[in-house]
Design an enzyme around this catalytic site. Structure first.
Site, PDB file in Angstrom:
ATOM      1  N   ASP A 135      -3.523   4.358  -1.998  1.00 15.72           N
ATOM      2  CA  ASP A 135      -4.460   4.895  -0.997  1.00 15.72           C
ATOM      3  C   ASP A 135      -4.425   6.420  -1.032  1.00 15.72           C
ATOM      4  O   ASP A 135      -3.882   7.060  -0.142  1.00 15.72           O
ATOM      5  CB  ASP A 135      -4.054   4.349   0.381  1.00 15.72           C
ATOM      6  CG  ASP A 135      -5.058   4.691   1.461  1.00 15.72           C
ATOM      7  OD1 ASP A 135      -6.207   5.053   1.127  1.00 15.72           O
ATOM      8  OD2 ASP A 135      -4.700   4.591   2.647  1.00 15.72           O
ATOM      9  N   LEU A 136      -5.023   6.990  -2.093  1.00 16.47           N
ATOM     10  CA  LEU A 136      -4.964   8.452  -2.259  1.00 16.47           C
ATOM     11  C   LEU A 136      -6.205   9.156  -1.721  1.00 16.47           C
ATOM     12  O   LEU A 136      -6.255  10.377  -1.697  1.00 16.47           O
ATOM     13  CB  LEU A 136      -4.755   8.811  -3.737  1.00 16.47           C
ATOM     14  CG  LEU A 136      -3.440   8.356  -4.345  1.00 16.47           C
ATOM     15  CD1 LEU A 136      -3.301   8.882  -5.770  1.00 16.47           C
ATOM     16  CD2 LEU A 136      -2.252   8.805  -3.509  1.00 16.47           C
ATOM     17  N   LYS A 137      -7.223   8.398  -1.339  1.00 17.50           N
ATOM     18  CA  LYS A 137      -8.439   8.966  -0.731  1.00 17.50           C
ATOM     19  C   LYS A 137      -8.931  10.184  -1.527  1.00 17.50           C
ATOM     20  O   LYS A 137      -9.042  11.300  -1.008  1.00 17.50           O
ATOM     21  CB  LYS A 137      -8.185   9.342   0.729  1.00 17.50           C
ATOM     22  CG  LYS A 137      -7.805   8.148   1.607  1.00 17.50           C
ATOM     23  CD  LYS A 137      -7.697   8.535   3.064  1.00 17.50           C
ATOM     24  CE  LYS A 137      -7.466   7.362   3.976  1.00 17.50           C
ATOM     25  NZ  LYS A 137      -6.151   6.706   3.848  1.00 17.50           N
TER      26      LYS A 137
ATOM     27  N   THR B  19     -11.145   6.693  11.174  1.00 14.30           N
ATOM     28  CA  THR B  19     -11.174   6.177  12.557  1.00 14.30           C
ATOM     29  C   THR B  19     -10.567   7.175  13.542  1.00 14.30           C
ATOM     30  O   THR B  19     -10.674   7.000  14.741  1.00 14.30           O
ATOM     31  CB  THR B  19     -10.436   4.829  12.660  1.00 14.30           C
ATOM     32  OG1 THR B  19      -9.224   4.926  11.940  1.00 14.30           O
ATOM     33  CG2 THR B  19     -11.268   3.704  12.092  1.00 14.30           C
TER      34      THR B  19
ATOM     35  N   GLY C  41       1.165  -2.219   8.627  1.00 13.86           N
ATOM     36  CA  GLY C  41       2.360  -1.421   8.384  1.00 13.86           C
ATOM     37  C   GLY C  41       3.480  -1.772   9.339  1.00 13.86           C
ATOM     38  O   GLY C  41       4.258  -2.703   9.107  1.00 13.86           O
ATOM     39  N   ARG C  42       3.545  -1.030  10.432  1.00 13.04           N
ATOM     40  CA  ARG C  42       4.702  -1.118  11.332  1.00 13.04           C
ATOM     41  C   ARG C  42       5.032  -2.497  11.878  1.00 13.04           C
ATOM     42  O   ARG C  42       6.225  -2.806  12.034  1.00 13.04           O
ATOM     43  CB  ARG C  42       4.537  -0.089  12.458  1.00 13.04           C
ATOM     44  CG  ARG C  42       4.751   1.337  11.938  1.00 13.04           C
ATOM     45  CD  ARG C  42       4.172   2.378  12.840  1.00 13.04           C
ATOM     46  NE  ARG C  42       2.710   2.348  12.808  1.00 13.04           N
ATOM     47  CZ  ARG C  42       1.936   3.194  13.472  1.00 13.04           C
ATOM     48  NH1 ARG C  42       2.492   4.131  14.216  1.00 13.04           N
ATOM     49  NH2 ARG C  42       0.629   3.112  13.385  1.00 13.04           N
TER      50      ARG C  42
ATOM     51  N   LYS D  23       0.844  -1.198   0.000  1.00 12.11           N
ATOM     52  CA  LYS D  23       0.000   0.000   0.000  1.00 12.11           C
ATOM     53  C   LYS D  23       0.878   1.246   0.000  1.00 12.11           C
ATOM     54  O   LYS D  23       1.718   1.416   0.879  1.00 12.11           O
ATOM     55  CB  LYS D  23      -0.909   0.036   1.224  1.00 12.11           C
ATOM     56  CG  LYS D  23      -1.823   1.271   1.229  1.00 12.11           C
ATOM     57  CD  LYS D  23      -2.773   1.275   2.399  1.00 12.11           C
ATOM     58  CE  LYS D  23      -2.237   1.972   3.598  1.00 12.11           C
ATOM     59  NZ  LYS D  23      -2.582   3.386   3.719  1.00 12.11           N
TER      60      LYS D  23
ATOM     61  N   GLN E  20      -2.254   3.270  17.079  1.00 15.41           N
ATOM     62  CA  GLN E  20      -3.568   2.642  16.899  1.00 15.41           C
ATOM     63  C   GLN E  20      -4.148   2.373  18.289  1.00 15.41           C
ATOM     64  O   GLN E  20      -3.484   1.790  19.133  1.00 15.41           O
ATOM     65  CB  GLN E  20      -3.442   1.314  16.134  1.00 15.41           C
ATOM     66  CG  GLN E  20      -2.849   1.457  14.735  1.00 15.41           C
ATOM     67  CD  GLN E  20      -3.867   1.935  13.711  1.00 15.41           C
ATOM     68  OE1 GLN E  20      -4.950   2.394  14.067  1.00 15.41           O
ATOM     69  NE2 GLN E  20      -3.513   1.853  12.451  1.00 15.41           N
TER      70      GLN E  20
ATOM     71  N   ASP F  33     -13.132  15.293  -4.424  1.00 19.33           N
ATOM     72  CA  ASP F  33     -13.214  16.599  -5.099  1.00 19.33           C
ATOM     73  C   ASP F  33     -14.533  16.595  -5.873  1.00 19.33           C
ATOM     74  O   ASP F  33     -15.355  15.692  -5.691  1.00 19.33           O
ATOM     75  CB  ASP F  33     -11.998  16.786  -6.026  1.00 19.33           C
ATOM     76  CG  ASP F  33     -11.640  18.262  -6.214  1.00 19.33           C
ATOM     77  OD1 ASP F  33     -12.554  19.051  -6.517  1.00 19.33           O
ATOM     78  OD2 ASP F  33     -10.467  18.613  -6.064  1.00 19.33           O
ATOM     79  N   ILE F  34     -14.752  17.546  -6.753  1.00 26.22           N
ATOM     80  CA  ILE F  34     -15.975  17.507  -7.559  1.00 26.22           C
ATOM     81  C   ILE F  34     -15.881  16.319  -8.528  1.00 26.22           C
ATOM     82  O   ILE F  34     -14.781  15.851  -8.847  1.00 26.22           O
ATOM     83  CB  ILE F  34     -16.217  18.836  -8.327  1.00 26.22           C
ATOM     84  CG1 ILE F  34     -15.047  19.153  -9.261  1.00 26.22           C
ATOM     85  CG2 ILE F  34     -16.480  19.977  -7.352  1.00 26.22           C
ATOM     86  CD1 ILE F  34     -15.330  20.313 -10.212  1.00 26.22           C
TER      87      ILE F  34
ATOM     88  N   ASN G 131     -16.115  15.806 -11.721  1.00 23.97           N
ATOM     89  CA  ASN G 131     -15.292  15.934 -12.921  1.00 23.97           C
ATOM     90  C   ASN G 131     -13.807  15.796 -12.602  1.00 23.97           C
ATOM     91  O   ASN G 131     -13.050  15.132 -13.323  1.00 23.97           O
ATOM     92  CB  ASN G 131     -15.580  17.304 -13.559  1.00 23.97           C
ATOM     93  CG  ASN G 131     -14.921  17.456 -14.898  1.00 23.97           C
ATOM     94  OD1 ASN G 131     -15.155  16.644 -15.795  1.00 23.97           O
ATOM     95  ND2 ASN G 131     -14.069  18.463 -15.026  1.00 23.97           N
TER      96      ASN G 131
HETATM   97  O1  C5P Z   1       1.588   0.813  10.873  1.00 24.92           O
HETATM   98  P1  C5P Z   1       0.129   0.468  10.848  1.00 24.92           P
HETATM   99  O2  C5P Z   1      -0.144  -1.029  10.738  1.00 24.92           O
HETATM  100  O3  C5P Z   1      -0.635   1.099  11.961  1.00 24.92           O
HETATM  101  O4  C5P Z   1      -0.354   1.093   9.465  1.00 24.92           O
HETATM  102  C1  C5P Z   1      -1.673   1.137   9.140  1.00 24.92           C
HETATM  103  C2  C5P Z   1      -1.890   1.729   7.777  1.00 24.92           C
HETATM  104  O5  C5P Z   1      -3.279   1.731   7.554  1.00 24.92           O
HETATM  105  C3  C5P Z   1      -1.425   3.165   7.617  1.00 24.92           C
HETATM  106  O6  C5P Z   1      -1.027   3.340   6.249  1.00 24.92           O
HETATM  107  C4  C5P Z   1      -2.656   3.975   7.897  1.00 24.92           C
HETATM  108  O7  C5P Z   1      -2.708   5.183   7.179  1.00 24.92           O
HETATM  109  C5  C5P Z   1      -3.761   3.042   7.414  1.00 24.92           C
HETATM  110  N1  C5P Z   1      -5.048   3.195   8.097  1.00 24.92           N
HETATM  111  C6  C5P Z   1      -5.200   3.055   9.453  1.00 24.92           C
HETATM  112  N2  C5P Z   1      -6.419   3.152  10.051  1.00 24.92           N
HETATM  113  C7  C5P Z   1      -7.469   3.366   9.306  1.00 24.92           C
HETATM  114  C8  C5P Z   1      -7.358   3.500   7.932  1.00 24.92           C
HETATM  115  C9  C5P Z   1      -6.112   3.404   7.353  1.00 24.92           C
HETATM  116  O8  C5P Z   1      -4.241   2.848  10.163  1.00 24.92           O
HETATM  117  N3  C5P Z   1      -8.634   3.422   9.902  1.00 24.92           N
END
Ligand code: C5P
Length: 235
Positions: A63-65, A122, A212-213, A36, A192, A68-69, A71
């Site tokens: 994951d650019l979320k 979240t 991620g981490r 991602k 988190q 915008d409008i 168009n």
């Molecule tokens: O390092 P970690 O496992 O917390 O990374 C989680 C990834 O998921 C990050 O890229 C974060 O932006 C994304 N994310 C999140 N919680 C959400 C939606 C997306 O942690 N509710």
């Protein structure tokens, strides 16, 4: 040894650094289902950086979320075609016309991406929502926006582990749920607050797990990913 369960795992490359992202992509090949890349990486490295990461051959979740409008979002989706991500995020709060325009634009791709809706971040609680004029509970708002996303042609949503059961019950198996906020047993939570293990989230019905981490911060990221995949296979 890897298991097919690895295909559920998307590792979040939360870094602005191209060399680090390429190193992770290379290391994780064969141990995760995809990678991602989010706003941080895109802002720092742009489409060229995303292309370089894609060259490792793993499916890409961009994951650019987008929000915008209609168009502009449709034009952005068309512009992203060369990057060919497997998954792409759109903010459901952009409304039905925006989501429909994005879905129509994505259909023109040779391999259309799975468009995923972002519902309520979240990081927002009930009080934050009220300040934006939304008086529904976060759970009700997530459900409402998910229903709207599906009506508008999106294939699923990104959600927290705590929303899986409710969304599965309401919308059934056809909806793709990509779940973040995952921590293997014994791992640090980082920022988190409410987390579940990969196995718990998978058993509740998550299709893909964004992690991620716990992977990128491990001394051996590939081994950490394989361990998570193995945990998914356990009874
Ligand atoms: O390092 P970690 O496992 O917390 O990374 C989680 C990834 O998921 C990050 O890229 C974060 O932006 C994304 N994310 C999140 N919680 C959400 C939606 C997306 O942690 N509710």
């Amino acid at each position: 040894m890897t298991t097919p369960h690895k295909d559920k795992i998307f590792c979040a490359l939360d870094t602005p650094d191209l060399d680090r992202a390429l190193e992770l992509a290379d290391t994780l090949k064969g141990s995760v289902g995809g990678l991602k890349a989010g706003l941080e990486f895109y802002a720092a490295q742009g489409p060229a950086g995303v292309m370089r990461v894609s060259e490792c051959g793993l499916p890409l979740f961009l994951d650019l979320k987008l929000h915008d409008i209609p168009n502009t979002v449709a034009a952005a989706v068309r512009a992203l075609k060369p990057l060919n991500p497997a998954l792409l995020t759109i903010h459901t709060a952009g409304g039905p016309a925006m989501m429909q325009a994005a879905a129509a634009a994505a259909k023109d791709w040779d391999n259309p991406p799975l468009l995923l809706g972002v519902t309520v971040m979240t990081s927002l609680d009930q009080e934050d929502l009220k300040k934006t004029g939304v008086y529904a509970t976060p759970g009700d708002q997530v459900e409402k926006l998910t229903g709207l996303a599906l009506e508008c042609g999106l294939g699923g949503v990104v959600c927290s582990p705590f929303e899986i059961a409710r969304l599965r019950k309401e919308f059934g198996p056809g909806l793709t749920l990509v779940v973040a906020g995952i921590r293997p047993e014994g791992a640090g939570k980082g920022d988190q607050k409410r987390v579940m293990t990969p196995k718990q989230a998978s058993d509740l019905g998550a299709d893909f797990l964004v992690i991620g981490r716990p992977i990128t911060g491990a001394p051996d990221p590939a081994a950490a990913a394989r361990e998570i995949a193995a945990s998914l296979a356990q009874d």
